[in-house]
Write an enzyme that holds these catalytic residues in place. Structure first.
Site, PDB file in Angstrom:
ATOM      1  N   CYS A 118       0.794  -1.232   0.000  1.00 48.00           N
ATOM      2  CA  CYS A 118       0.000   0.000   0.000  1.00 48.00           C
ATOM      3  C   CYS A 118       0.827   1.283   0.000  1.00 48.00           C
ATOM      4  O   CYS A 118       0.261   2.364   0.057  1.00 48.00           O
ATOM      5  CB  CYS A 118      -0.949  -0.001   1.189  1.00 48.00           C
ATOM      6  SG  CYS A 118      -0.122   0.213   2.791  1.00 48.00           S
ATOM      7  N   CYS A 131       1.820  -3.769   8.737  1.00 46.75           N
ATOM      8  CA  CYS A 131       1.637  -2.434   8.195  1.00 46.75           C
ATOM      9  C   CYS A 131       0.369  -1.864   8.822  1.00 46.75           C
ATOM     10  O   CYS A 131      -0.678  -2.510   8.803  1.00 46.75           O
ATOM     11  CB  CYS A 131       1.511  -2.483   6.670  1.00 46.75           C
ATOM     12  SG  CYS A 131       1.053  -0.891   5.943  1.00 46.75           S
ATOM     13  N   CYS A 154      -2.499  -1.303   5.778  1.00 45.57           N
ATOM     14  CA  CYS A 154      -3.190  -2.407   5.089  1.00 45.57           C
ATOM     15  C   CYS A 154      -3.197  -3.722   5.872  1.00 45.57           C
ATOM     16  O   CYS A 154      -3.830  -4.683   5.453  1.00 45.57           O
ATOM     17  CB  CYS A 154      -2.595  -2.635   3.702  1.00 45.57           C
ATOM     18  SG  CYS A 154      -0.935  -3.346   3.696  1.00 45.57           S
ATOM     19  N   CYS A 156      12.831  -7.043  12.414  1.00 45.21           N
ATOM     20  CA  CYS A 156      13.359  -7.989  11.427  1.00 45.21           C
ATOM     21  C   CYS A 156      12.285  -8.170  10.355  1.00 45.21           C
ATOM     22  O   CYS A 156      11.295  -8.863  10.569  1.00 45.21           O
ATOM     23  CB  CYS A 156      13.688  -9.299  12.128  1.00 45.21           C
ATOM     24  SG  CYS A 156      14.550 -10.477  11.098  1.00 45.21           S
TER      25      CYS A 156
END
Length: 164
Positions: free
Chosen positions: A84, A130, A133, A153
């Protein structure tokens, strides 16, 4: 109350599948995705992403270590979500963790990522998503450098690098 042997075995198989596969498959109808501001149908994600991006971002897979070109990216810029384009990490916070995955000591902003508990594979970890999204990015650990002591990571295939 008694339980039949058959019901017990069925329940055990389901519990075992959840333990092995995680719970992502339980949310294929988009119920979990609705909690994020940017949502697409599964078919739309498949059209938008490469096969590798889809497997990592939408199905919580992990790319092979040392397989991402972003692992050796040292330019100035921003690492964005491949799904996104949400800005995730500034290049100034990237460091070589020796793990084979791009690693950062903090997100670009407080609201760039979300975290949640992840007990898949029989171990307790903190998954990083995220915030826009809900795409799976990787995990965060408490063995990173100063000033935060954290190691985000990340799967390189889950991100794109935009030079400054």
């Amino acid at each position: 109350m008694t339980i039949s042997r058959r019901r017990f075995l069925e329940g055990s198989l389901i519990a075992g599948a959840v333990a092995l596969l995680g719970t992502q498959w339980l949310f294929e109808d988009g119920a979990e995705a609705a909690a994020f501001p940017f949502t697409l149908t599964d078919a739309e994600w498949k059209k938008r992403l490469t096969d590798g991006q889809y497997k990592v971002l939408r199905r919580r897979a992990t790319e092979a270590p040392f397989s991402s070109p972003l692992n050796t990216e040292h330019g100035k810029g921003v690492f964005q979500c491949a799904g996104c384009a949400q800005p995730l990490f500034a290049s100034a916070t990237k460091f070589d963790s020796g793990t084979g995955w791009p690693s950062f000591w903090q997100p670009i902003s407080k609201g760039a990522v979300r975290t949640r508990s992840d007990s898949d594979l029989g171990m307790e970890r903190t998954e990083v998503l995220c915030a826009r999204c809900g795409g799976h990015l990787g995990h965060v650990f408490d063995d990173g450098p100063k000033p935060t002591g954290l190691r985000y990571c990340m799967n390189g295939v889950a991100m794109k690098f935009v030079r400054a």
